[in-house]
Motif scaffolding. Structure first.
Motif, PDB file in Angstrom:
ATOM      1  N   THR C 138       0.827  -1.213   0.000  1.00 33.30           N
ATOM      2  CA  THR C 138       0.000   0.000   0.000  1.00 33.30           C
ATOM      3  C   THR C 138       0.859   1.259   0.000  1.00 33.30           C
ATOM      4  O   THR C 138       0.442   2.290  -0.515  1.00 33.30           O
ATOM      5  CB  THR C 138      -0.996   0.034   1.185  1.00 33.30           C
ATOM      6  OG1 THR C 138      -0.276  -0.058   2.411  1.00 33.30           O
ATOM      7  CG2 THR C 138      -2.003  -1.097   1.094  1.00 33.30           C
ATOM      8  N   LEU C 142       0.400   4.170  -2.756  1.00 30.26           N
ATOM      9  CA  LEU C 142       0.141   5.577  -2.426  1.00 30.26           C
ATOM     10  C   LEU C 142       1.238   6.462  -3.017  1.00 30.26           C
ATOM     11  O   LEU C 142       0.983   7.606  -3.405  1.00 30.26           O
ATOM     12  CB  LEU C 142      -0.011   5.764  -0.912  1.00 30.26           C
ATOM     13  CG  LEU C 142       1.219   5.754   0.001  1.00 30.26           C
ATOM     14  CD1 LEU C 142       1.819   7.144   0.121  1.00 30.26           C
ATOM     15  CD2 LEU C 142       0.814   5.270   1.379  1.00 30.26           C
ATOM     16  N   THR C 146       0.423   9.392  -5.686  1.00 25.56           N
ATOM     17  CA  THR C 146       0.927  10.756  -5.515  1.00 25.56           C
ATOM     18  C   THR C 146       1.682  11.215  -6.761  1.00 25.56           C
ATOM     19  O   THR C 146       1.505  12.344  -7.224  1.00 25.56           O
ATOM     20  CB  THR C 146       1.853  10.819  -4.278  1.00 25.56           C
ATOM     21  OG1 THR C 146       1.151  10.259  -3.164  1.00 25.56           O
ATOM     22  CG2 THR C 146       2.264  12.239  -3.958  1.00 25.56           C
ATOM     23  N   GLN C 287       1.612  12.473   0.496  1.00 28.80           N
ATOM     24  CA  GLN C 287       1.695  11.020   0.546  1.00 28.80           C
ATOM     25  C   GLN C 287       0.831  10.484   1.683  1.00 28.80           C
ATOM     26  O   GLN C 287       0.140   9.480   1.532  1.00 28.80           O
ATOM     27  CB  GLN C 287       3.149  10.565   0.759  1.00 28.80           C
ATOM     28  CG  GLN C 287       4.041  10.766  -0.454  1.00 28.80           C
ATOM     29  CD  GLN C 287       5.493  10.434  -0.116  1.00 28.80           C
ATOM     30  OE1 GLN C 287       6.249  11.294   0.305  1.00 28.80           O
ATOM     31  NE2 GLN C 287       5.878   9.174  -0.282  1.00 28.80           N
ATOM     32  N   ASN C 290      -2.854  10.794   0.746  1.00 32.95           N
ATOM     33  CA  ASN C 290      -3.176   9.841  -0.302  1.00 32.95           C
ATOM     34  C   ASN C 290      -3.179   8.405   0.204  1.00 32.95           C
ATOM     35  O   ASN C 290      -3.874   7.548  -0.332  1.00 32.95           O
ATOM     36  CB  ASN C 290      -2.192   9.989  -1.463  1.00 32.95           C
ATOM     37  CG  ASN C 290      -2.391  11.312  -2.190  1.00 32.95           C
ATOM     38  OD1 ASN C 290      -3.464  11.905  -2.094  1.00 32.95           O
ATOM     39  ND2 ASN C 290      -1.361  11.773  -2.894  1.00 32.95           N
ATOM     40  N   GLY C 291      -2.390   8.169   1.242  1.00 31.44           N
ATOM     41  CA  GLY C 291      -2.357   6.833   1.838  1.00 31.44           C
ATOM     42  C   GLY C 291      -3.738   6.397   2.280  1.00 31.44           C
ATOM     43  O   GLY C 291      -4.136   5.242   2.109  1.00 31.44           O
ATOM     44  N   VAL C 294      -5.869   5.525  -0.829  1.00 29.51           N
ATOM     45  CA  VAL C 294      -5.419   4.275  -1.449  1.00 29.51           C
ATOM     46  C   VAL C 294      -5.847   3.081  -0.598  1.00 29.51           C
ATOM     47  O   VAL C 294      -6.301   2.059  -1.111  1.00 29.51           O
ATOM     48  CB  VAL C 294      -3.889   4.306  -1.658  1.00 29.51           C
ATOM     49  CG1 VAL C 294      -3.344   2.914  -1.913  1.00 29.51           C
ATOM     50  CG2 VAL C 294      -3.553   5.233  -2.822  1.00 29.51           C
TER      51      VAL C 294
END
Lengths: 433, 176, 307
Positions: C138, C142, C146, C287, C290-291, C294
């Motif tokens: 993951t 991510l 990004t 990041q 976005n983690g 995701v």
């Protein structure tokens, strides 16, 4: 008791025999091997009353195999294997003499443990057991064990298998001292600093699996050291479970220099499979030394072919099912090998690496010579250790059918063709379908 | 087998009629916004908004709503529905939201859409405009503005095609 | 539409279409995260268990929040508060958790292969949150999300990954993912931490940071485990920073538009200078955001796989 095994193809390199013969056994000893030609004449004079006849037509008749490298686990780890189950598994695999490594609990580093093993083997064993004593007390590499007392008690060789003697001076002393007994030191060659934390062969696969690798050099630097020490001391050195191309080259060059006292063994898994067997973290393929590359496996075969490697031993290392289930890093190393050894090794004959005689040399005659026992032969007067092998029917390896407590094999599901169908050991006939 | 229920001209007329009905019912276009349900509803909402602007002379906010995450059949579907963009770039609190969809069938999509809208705020009212109502409701849901009522059998499918997807505007009834 | 496996064990097992699908789905979830009400009912009634054998605040929190925003119930099961310390076997622990009715098991463990093992032994969907030095899928997803968000496209970009490649599951997953998506990958670091054999994966290897950064579109820094300095991998963190630390001067050698990434937590002054970490080109906080998107996408898509 009289037994005649008739019409089998008898292979006995000790007498240069390879042909259809009848093998006669009387009172637990080999009586004679009669070839087809001589058979016709003598048959009339034979008194066949009370003789058990075994038809071995289309099958191979070999001397019982001698395995230089077995972990019987008793005393101390009876949940993994016992002398009874280990020797029973050996007999199933056509092996009638096993040398058991000293890494039991307590360690076989004194004669009372040696005596315990031999007593237990005499009462419960299905085949002969030859103990290997520890080189150093507790296999700690610090103080020499009482080698000559253990030798008198029945040890045939010495080894700190699994816990190599890292201190070069200690190894030198052990080699020098062992000269009084004329027995080999069996060296598990591994530089523990180089291999620290490693769980498989080092290479692209170990990096991409995220498993710590063991470079071939971890074995090779110690093979080089031990050959150098053997040269220095004149001691006898037997190198255990050779797994790498570099080790084969080192041993080959030592032999070329005339070092007759250096011998070496490998195991079926080092020429049958590679690091790829680890697949997706299959702990049954975790073994020490680790399964190597294709190139190494080819070099091992070459070493067997040209005589650099003298012996095929199993390094039978049974473990409990639960121990191999879970984290790969935490699983103990080892393969349960007694019951697949002959089937896997026979593939070398199919591939043209060895002849039948060559195979019997590696699995029976030479190991006997290395530890100085009169076995691995069908010479008249020798112990009647015999195995009859059927090579005509393919079968699937099923670990669930192993007689060993250790079901840990990476060969489950493999199709093999050579299978012992009858083994004579300790005067008893074991017969299977 | 198939039959064309509505063609390009039919659809154009219906949109004009529905725009008038919406103005009529809401007494103008102030405090009004349109939210189309992905995917057909989004195209329809765009066209309705344009027509409303022509008639009412006022800009109407238009949004797109993806209801994948609000569906009630996630546990029983073979595959997850594709998550598409949701764009509601305006305030809906105390606004009148007209949900726009192409076909009204079981009513489950509308239930999901209402839940989704509620997560954006508290509109003063939610109304529903659909191009085709084909019946077979499974929930107590009724459209405020209907382009055409089409009685169908449950085995039939109603397919709505739009120029925005590179096709010709039309509504087709299909059966085996 | 849909992933092929019930589990996400590693990028190795995915193809470009799978990765693309996860990234597309994540874009939808990023919308959700921008709303006032950030929770959707998609996975209502499901249960997520965070099974963490290694301490981790960032990743665990991110998974926990992702699972909660999809309306699943979340239980945290960590090494210090469970029977793991009493020596229960991995399999028994996992079966126990499954018997409690977990639909998703998020696992982190210091041993490589553990996620694989659990996936093979459990019916629940297993998501690898980092296993040993194997993979951290993951994180790579991510990172790609990004990159795609900032650059629009991944194919053709030159990505430099700097640091302890050998021990980094983040690096491994990123190498596989970037190669599958058509990016060029350069690995930079001391030879003790960047195994030559990785060349077989069609990546370039540099020990010279300046050479390696030249023309890079993305500079991905890895966390250096300070503990490794005593073990011969490199002499000191001071020397490490001098050779491989990312400074504004070194970054100037990359493309003008180059982005700086770091999976966190950062060691400022060891692998990255504060000027760079807090600078204009840093997308380190993106990041983190976005983690979440995701991880929501991964859970959502895995829930749709019926085996």
């Amino acid at each position: 008791m009289k037994v005649v095994i008739k019409n089998g193809r008898v292979i006995d390199p000790s007498q240069g025999i390879d042909g259809v013969c009848d093998l006669a056994i009387e009172d637990g000893k080999i009586k004679e091997v009669k070839s087809e030609k001589s058979r016709g004449k003598s048959q009339k004079h034979e008194n066949n009353r009370g003789t058990k006849e075994i038809d071995a037509s289309g099958k191979l008749v070999l001397p019982g195999l001698v395995d230089l490298h077995v972990h019987l686990r008793e005393p101390g780890y009876e949940y993994k294997e016992t002398i009874r189950t280990g020797t029973t598994a050996a007999v199933r695999g056509g092996i009638t003499s096993v040398c058991c490594m000293p890494n039991t609990n307590p360690v076989n580093d004194n004669s009372s443990v040696t005596e315990f093993i031999l007593k237990k083997a005499a009462s419960e064993g299905a085949c002969r057991v030859f103990p290997i004593g520890a080189i150093t007390k507790g296999q700690k590499g610090e103080e020499l064990a009482e080698m000559s007392i253990m030798y008198e008690a029945g040890c045939v060789a010495f080894s700190d298998d699994g816990r190599p003697v890292m201190d070069s001076l200690m190894m030198r002393r052990a080699m020098e001292y062992s000269r009084i007994l004329k027995v080999p030191l069996i060296s598990h060659c591994e530089d523990l600093a180089l291999s620290a934390g490693g769980v498989m062969h080092e290479g692209l696969l170990s990096v991409t699996l995220g498993l710590k690798g063991i470079p071939p050099q971890a074995e090779e630097v110690m093979v080089a050291r031990d050959i150098a020490l053997a040269e220095l001391t004149g001691g006898r050195l037997h190198i255990a479970h050779v797994s790498t191309e570099g080790s084969v080259a080192l041993i080959r060059s030592a032999k070329k220099r005339g070092m007759a006292d250096v011998t070496a063994e490998t195991c079926p898994h080092y020429f049958s499979i590679t690091e790829e067997a680890v697949g997706n973290y299959d702990a049954n393929a975790k073994v020490n030394p680790p399964l190597r590359s294709r190139k190494d496996a080819e070099a091992i075969k070459q070493g067997l072919h040209d005589g650099t490697i003298d012996v095929i031993a199993t390094d039978h290392a049974p473990h409990h099912r639960d121990e191999k289930l879970g984290e790969f890093d935490f699983a103990p190393s080892g393969i349960s090998g007694l019951e697949t050894s002959l089937g896997l090794s026979m593939r070398l004959v199919d591939e043209g690496v060895l002849t039948y005689s060559g195979l019997v040399e590696k699995m029976a005659l030479k190991p006997s010579g290395i530890i100085g026992i009169d076995r691995g032969t069908l010479r008249p007067g020798a112990e009647a250790d015999v195995v009859v092998v059927d090579c005509s029917r393919e079968y699937r390896v099923d670990a669930g059918e192993f007689l060993s407590k250790g079901k840990n094999t990476p060969f489950g599901g493999w199709t093999l063709s050579a299978k012992p169908v009858l083994t004579i050991s300790l005067g008893r006939i074991h017969e299977w379908e | 087998m198939s039959k064309v229920l509505l063609n390009k001209e039919d659809i154009g007329r219906i949109i004009t009629r529905m725009a008038h009905e919406i103005i009529e019912k809401n007494k103008g276009v102030s405090s009004l916004c349109l939210i189309g349900i992905q995917r057909g509803g989004v195209h329809l909402a765009g066209r309705l908004a344009a027509r409303l602007q022509e008639i009412g002379g006022q800009n109407i906010p238009v949004g797109a709503l993806d209801i994948a995450l609000y569906r009630d059949d996630i546990a029983v579907r073979k595959e997850q529905p594709v998550v598409r963009r949701t764009e509601v770039a305006f305030e809906i609190n105390n606004e009148k939201v007209v949900l726009v969809d192409d076909v009204l069938f079981t009513g489950r999509s509308i239930r999901a859409a209402m839940d989704a809208v509620m997560d954006f705020g508290r509109p003063s009212a939610i109304q529903l405009a659909v191009l085709v109502d084909r019946g077979h409701r499974e929930l107590p849901i009724k459209a405020d503005f209907v382009g055409k009522n089409v009685p169908t059998s449950i085995e039939e499918t109603v397919k709505v095609e739009f120029e925005e997807d590179g096709l010709e505007d039309r509504v087709v009834l299909e059966w085996v | 539409m849909g992933l092929k496996s019930k589990d996400l064990i590693g990028i190795k097992a995915l193809d470009a279409a799978d990765i693309e699908q996860i990234l597309d789905t994540a874009a939808g979830f990023k919308d959700v995260l921008g709303r006032d009400i950030k929770k959707v009912p998609a996975l209502r009634g499901k249960t997520t268990v965070n099974l963490f054998y290694e301490p981790s605040t960032r990743t665990r929190t991110s998974f926990e929040l992702a699972a909660k925003r999809l309306s699943t119930d979340v239980i945290n099961f960590s090494v210090s508060t469970s029977s793991v310390v009493k020596g229960e076997s991995l399999r028994d622990t996992a079966l126990t958790i499954q018997a409690l009715g977990a639909d998703f098991i998020i696992v982190r463990h210091s041993c490589s292969g553990v996620a694989h093992f659990l996936a093979n032994n459990l019916d629940a969907s297993v998501v690898n949150a980092g296993d040993g030095t194997n993979e951290h899928p993951t994180q790579a997803l991510l990172d790609l999300f990004t990159i795609r968000e900032k650059k629009g496209i991944i194919r053709g970009l030159e990505v430099a990954i700097v640091g302890d490649i050998l021990h980094s599951r983040v690096a491994k997953s990123n190498i596989y993912a970037l190669k599958k998506m058509g990016a060029g990958v350069r690995l930079i670091g001391p030879p003790t931490l960047v195994p030559d054999v990785l060349r077989d994966l069609d990546v370039e290897i540099y020990s010279d940071m300046e050479k390696g950064l030249k023309g890079a579109d993305i500079v991905m820094m890895l966390r250096i485990q300070v503990e490794r300095q005593g073990k011969g991998f490199f002499p000191t963190t001071v020397e490490y920073f001098r050779n491989w630390g990312l400074t504004p001067e070194r970054l100037a050698g990359a493309k003008k538009s180059a982005l700086v990434m770091h999976p966190g937590p950062m060691n400022r002054g060891v692998e990255i200078s504060s000027d760079v970490a807090d600078g204009m080109r840093s997308v380190i906080l993106d990041q983190v955001t976005n983690g979440l998107a995701v991880r929501m996408a991964v859970l959502y898509l895995l829930a749709g796989v019926r085996e």
